[in-house]
Design a protein around this motif. Structure first.
Motif, PDB file in Angstrom:
ATOM      1  N   ASP A   2      -8.065 -34.124  -1.115  1.00 45.30           N
ATOM      2  CA  ASP A   2      -7.447 -34.151  -2.439  1.00 45.30           C
ATOM      3  C   ASP A   2      -7.967 -33.007  -3.307  1.00 45.30           C
ATOM      4  O   ASP A   2      -9.059 -32.476  -3.098  1.00 45.30           O
ATOM      5  N   GLU A   3      -7.168 -32.672  -4.282  1.00 46.79           N
ATOM      6  CA  GLU A   3      -7.586 -31.698  -5.279  1.00 46.79           C
ATOM      7  C   GLU A   3      -8.156 -32.463  -6.465  1.00 46.79           C
ATOM      8  O   GLU A   3      -7.548 -33.417  -6.953  1.00 46.79           O
ATOM      9  N   SER A   4      -9.320 -32.052  -6.929  1.00 43.86           N
ATOM     10  CA  SER A   4      -9.996 -32.735  -8.029  1.00 43.86           C
ATOM     11  C   SER A   4      -9.843 -31.932  -9.320  1.00 43.86           C
ATOM     12  O   SER A   4      -9.698 -30.706  -9.297  1.00 43.86           O
ATOM     13  N   PHE A   5      -9.866 -32.681 -10.407  1.00 47.58           N
ATOM     14  CA  PHE A   5      -9.693 -32.052 -11.720  1.00 47.58           C
ATOM     15  C   PHE A   5     -10.746 -32.670 -12.668  1.00 47.58           C
ATOM     16  O   PHE A   5     -10.731 -33.870 -12.934  1.00 47.58           O
ATOM     17  N   VAL A   6     -11.677 -31.834 -13.162  1.00 47.32           N
ATOM     18  CA  VAL A   6     -12.680 -32.276 -14.133  1.00 47.32           C
ATOM     19  C   VAL A   6     -12.157 -31.928 -15.525  1.00 47.32           C
ATOM     20  O   VAL A   6     -11.860 -30.770 -15.811  1.00 47.32           O
ATOM     21  N   ILE A   7     -12.048 -32.950 -16.389  1.00 49.01           N
ATOM     22  CA  ILE A   7     -11.493 -32.748 -17.729  1.00 49.01           C
ATOM     23  C   ILE A   7     -12.517 -33.216 -18.766  1.00 49.01           C
ATOM     24  O   ILE A   7     -13.062 -34.327 -18.669  1.00 49.01           O
ATOM     25  N   ASP A   8     -12.785 -32.360 -19.754  1.00 50.91           N
ATOM     26  CA  ASP A   8     -13.703 -32.703 -20.840  1.00 50.91           C
ATOM     27  C   ASP A   8     -12.918 -32.742 -22.145  1.00 50.91           C
ATOM     28  O   ASP A   8     -12.256 -31.767 -22.512  1.00 50.91           O
TER      29      ASP A   8
END
Length: 864
Positions: free
Chosen positions: A736-742
């Motif tokens: 999977d492709e991961s996405f870190v969001i702040d």
């Protein structure tokens, strides 16, 4: 003052005393001399003993009217008498007010009326006591009629009410000095000759007794004051005057002149000078005292009552826990640390898991209404349970507090007070707020005078009580136009007309008394008078009493020391042994921004203490929004209930989280209201970003996720606002492709500036290192109020080169920490905005660095 100087002061009064006794044919043992205040009796006896050293015979009786009456007959105040005991007088005054003021009136107004009534009645008490008991009611009726005839404006309704009640109360009260009107004190019974030695003010009772005794009474007069001029010291400000006053007193003591009288013209200044003298080892007795409410004992009791309130703030409960020995200090410190990290302002919002059960149990016991006598008993028991009772009993001020409040014994003295004034009624039930207000009034009205072991070297006196005192020198600070006026302002709410009708001293009488007190200040002792040119930014002039005298600069009183001018060298800290093994993104950002900030905050662990009860700010908005989004997504999961359901769920969570964080109660709600007003716009902005984002295949994985990774010898850790993931449609894709969001609620421009230089932004690169996926994206989600932005209200601002930034940051972190571990100097290299709000700026003292040729920030040897 030496013995001959003291005798000189008393020569005229004693000559008059001997002449009056001789003419009346009365032995000295049958003469009573009335003095204006009790401390003067000791001086009179000492001076008389020195005068009569070669003669035999008994001395006359030197006393005050109050002490004479107490010696004649014991006295206990009745249920409605003015006792000058605030615990009693406040209750009686409240009963008088209750009789004439409707109960529905504002509580604050009733408290103010009670305070004013006590003050007014006490001012009238000397006038009423000067009337024979059988004539006192008529005196009161005459004064009420005179006040009514004088009239007043409609706006003075409450002032008129207080005036009439004060006259009625004073006229219906009995006094300890009533014994002087009884047969026990009749001429020829206890004494054969009554003489009065007045002070600076006229004593109504003394004058009335002289008239009552007729030919068997007389007046004595003080010796004429010698003409003298003080040494005047001009100071620049408050602190300079306090230091100069202390220096004057110490200079007199060093010259062998003791005791020194320190005149309390300016009470605050005198307290400061006294503290300096005590700190220098001087034995000091303060005869003016200070309010019992300012003592540590009072603070301990009031902390308990404030903490017991059901609406108490977290700060108020913590204040009490720190003063209560029953609660271990280590546990209280740990609790405070957690609460400050969470920013919980209201104690009711504190998680039950964090509370010790006994804390709320003790608080609950003082929350129900009850009669006053029950309050006193239950408060004493609460102090015992919390461990505060024993320290109060061991403390001098604490013992006085227990006594004036009747927390130990004597509570029955307060039962039924004011019943005649208020009429028949049952025992009133007091709320915690009412009881706390009564306690504050009692402590404010009580004066604490600590005892001094040994003979005092400095005695703090009011100017009026310098008269006849044996002192070797006088230091009089506060000789400015404000604190030592030649025409003092009457210190009460009575008008000039009312003062004349009631017989209170007017401005002219006060001016004469002030002039007399100043003249007698010089009796046989050198005087240092001090004044300051400025007070809190306001210019002052000298008092008329010293205006025109030769002045000297107060700086000459102090010991000058030459200090070489120069700045502070730039710090070069090194503490490899204190290097933490775990680092967060903000910790590493401190190291990159300014190594010295890292040293102070992360190695020494010095940081600003978070406020618990501060006004809500942008940080509270961010914390609130983060928690709402976390709960929203954790409850929603992968479901897609629809737009209306999403809005309703977020609205419900917004209210719940605000209450839990102390941002929705009646105290903090007002301050947070501007931020709550943004909620509809923020909610819509987020949802209008979320729905298309999910349509692209992204699914929620975790919120506020704790993650950690190893980097060399160190552990990186952090909390990621949000992690999303999606499966790529390409079958050859690896996982999977991961996405870190702040999430960011700061200004859009500031968020966009973060990603302009990939290697300058520590946060996203560091977060990427905590999630070492091969296919990773990272971005800031800027959520702003749409009304202030032309762009979309929720915008994803992505760091497109996050993998490169991640590798570079991890490598740089390992290299920097290795150098710190090797002893590299931690220099203060921060510049611009990094220094403007830095918590360590006072430690590195950048504002006071000394300039060094060639010392340019950043060229230091061995900095990270």
């Amino acid at each position: 003052m030496q013995a001959d100087a003291l005798s000189c002061v008393w020569q005229a009064p004693f000559d008059g005393l001997a002449r009056a006794a001789r003419e009346a044919g009365v032995p000295m043992s049958r003469v009573v001399v009335l003095l204006p205040y009790a401390a003067l009796a000791i001086e009179a006896r000492r001076a008389w003993a020195a005068r009569q050293r070669q003669a035999a015979g008994l001395a006359p009786r030197f006393t005050t009217p109050r002490d004479w009456a107490a010696a004649l007959a014991p006295w206990q105040p009745g249920s409605d008498d003015i006792s000058h005991d605030m615990a009693r007088d406040a209750l009686v005054a409240a009963a008088w007010i209750e009789r004439v003021v409707p109960a529905r009136q504002d509580t604050g107004l009733r408290r103010e009326l009670v305070a004013r009534l006590v003050d007014a009645a006490r001012q009238l008490a000397p006038l009423a006591a000067a009337q024979a008991p059988e004539r006192r009611a008529a005196w009161a009726e005459e004064r009420r009629a005179a006040l009514a005839a004088a009239g007043g404006s409609a706006s003075a309704q409450w002032e008129s009410l207080v005036a009439n009640l004060a006259v009625t109360w004073a006229g219906s009260s009995a006094y300890i000095t009533d014994a002087l009107w009884s047969p026990f004190a009749a001429p020829g019974a206890d004494a054969d000759l009554l003489l009065s030695l007045p002070g600076h003010h006229t004593d109504p009772l003394g004058e009335a007794l002289l008239a009552h005794w007729g030919p068997r009474a007389g007046r004595l007069a003080w010796s004429a004051p010698a003409e003298a001029a003080p040494r005047v010291w001009a100071c620049e400000d408050f602190e300079a005057e306090a230091r100069a006053a202390a220096a004057c007193a110490i200079a007199h003591l060093n010259a062998g002149r003791a005791p020194v009288a320190l005149i309390a013209n300016d009470r605050l200044l005198t307290r400061r000078a006294s503290a300096l003298l005590v700190g220098a080892g001087v034995r000091l007795r303060d005869e003016t005292g200070w309010k019992l409410s300012t003592t540590r004992a009072a603070a301990s009791l009031m902390a308990l009552l404030r903490a017991a309130d059901a609406r108490a703030s977290t700060d108020e409960v913590l204040d009490w826990l720190k003063l209560a020995p029953a609660f271990p200090p280590q546990a209280v410190e740990a609790l405070e640390r957690r609460l400050r990290q969470k920013g919980v302002a209201r104690w009711a919002a504190v998680s039950m898991d964090w509370r010790e059960a006994d804390i709320d149990a003790q608080r609950a016991e003082l929350q129900a209404a009850r009669p006053l006598l029950h309050w006193l008993k239950d408060t004493a028991q609460a102090l015992e349970r919390s461990g505060q009772w024993a320290p109060l009993q061991a403390d001098e001020a604490g013992r006085q507090l227990i006594g004036v409040l009747r927390l130990g014994e004597g509570a029955h003295e307060l039962d039924g007070l004011g019943e005649a004034a208020a009429g028949p009624r049952g025992a009133a039930r007091w709320s915690l707020a009412a009881f706390g207000a009564w306690v504050r009034d009692v402590l404010e009205g009580a004066v604490f005078q600590p005892t001094v072991a040994g003979a005092p070297q400095v005695i703090v006196l009011p100017l009026q009580q310098r008269l006849g005192r044996r002192v070797a020198a006088v230091v009089a600070p506060g000789c400015d136009e404000r604190h030592l006026s030649a025409s003092p302002e009457p210190d009460s709410a009575w008008t000039a007309v009312q003062r004349e009708l009631l017989g209170l001293p007017d401005r002219e009488a006060l001016a004469r008394a002030a002039a007399s007190a100043w003249a007698h200040l010089f009796a046989g002792a050198p005087v240092d008078a001090l004044w300051r040119r400025h007070d809190a930014g306001e210019a002052l002039l000298p008092s008329p009493f010293i205006d025109g005298c030769h002045e000297s600069a107060a700086e000459s009183l102090l010991d000058p020391r030459l200090v070489a001018a120069g700045g502070t060298p730039r710090p070069r800290a090194s503490a490899p042994a204190l290097l933490p093994e775990r680092l967060s993104a903000s910790a590493y950002d401190d190291l990159r921004t300014c190594p010295y900030r890292f040293f102070a905050r992360r190695q020494l662990r010095l940081d600003e203490v978070d406020e618990l009860d501060a006004e809500p700010d942008q940080g509270d908005l961010g914390n609130w929004l983060h928690e709402v989004l976390k709960r929203f997504h954790e409850a929603r999961g992968d479901e897609r209930p629809g737009e209306d359901a999403d809005r309703a769920a977020m609205d419900a969570l917004a209210g719940v989280v605000a209450m839990e964080m102390g941002l929705g109660d009646d105290v903090q709600a007002g301050g947070f209201l501007p931020y709550r007003a943004q909620w509809p716009a923020l909610r819509e902005a987020y949802l209008h970003w979320l729905w298309p984002h999910e349509a692209e295949g992204w699914r929620f994985v975790a919120a506020e996720a704790e993650r950690e990774q190893r980097a060399g010898r160190w552990t990186l850790h952090g909390r990621l606002d949000r992690i999303d993931a999606r499966r790529d449609l390409d079958e050859n894709a690896e996982g999977d492709e991961s996405f870190v969001i702040d999430h960011k609620t700061e200004s859009r421009a500031r968020t966009e500036a973060r990603v302009k230089e990939p290697l300058e932004d520590t946060q996203l690169g560091f977060y990427a290192a905590l999630l070492p996926a091969r296919r990773l994206r990272a971005a800031y989600l800027s959520i702003v109020d749409a009304r202030g932005e032309r762009d979309e209200p929720a915008k994803l601002i992505e760091q497109t080169e996050v993998l490169m930034a991640r590798d570079a940051i991890v490598q740089g972190l390992v290299n920097d920490l290795e150098r710190v571990a090797g002893g590299a100097a931690m220099l203060a290299l921060g510049e611009g905005a990094a220094c403007d709000f830095c918590a360590a700026r006072g430690l590195c003292r950048k504002d006071f660095w000394q300039p060094v040729a060639g010392d340019v920030a950043g060229d230091g040897e061995g900095e990270p």
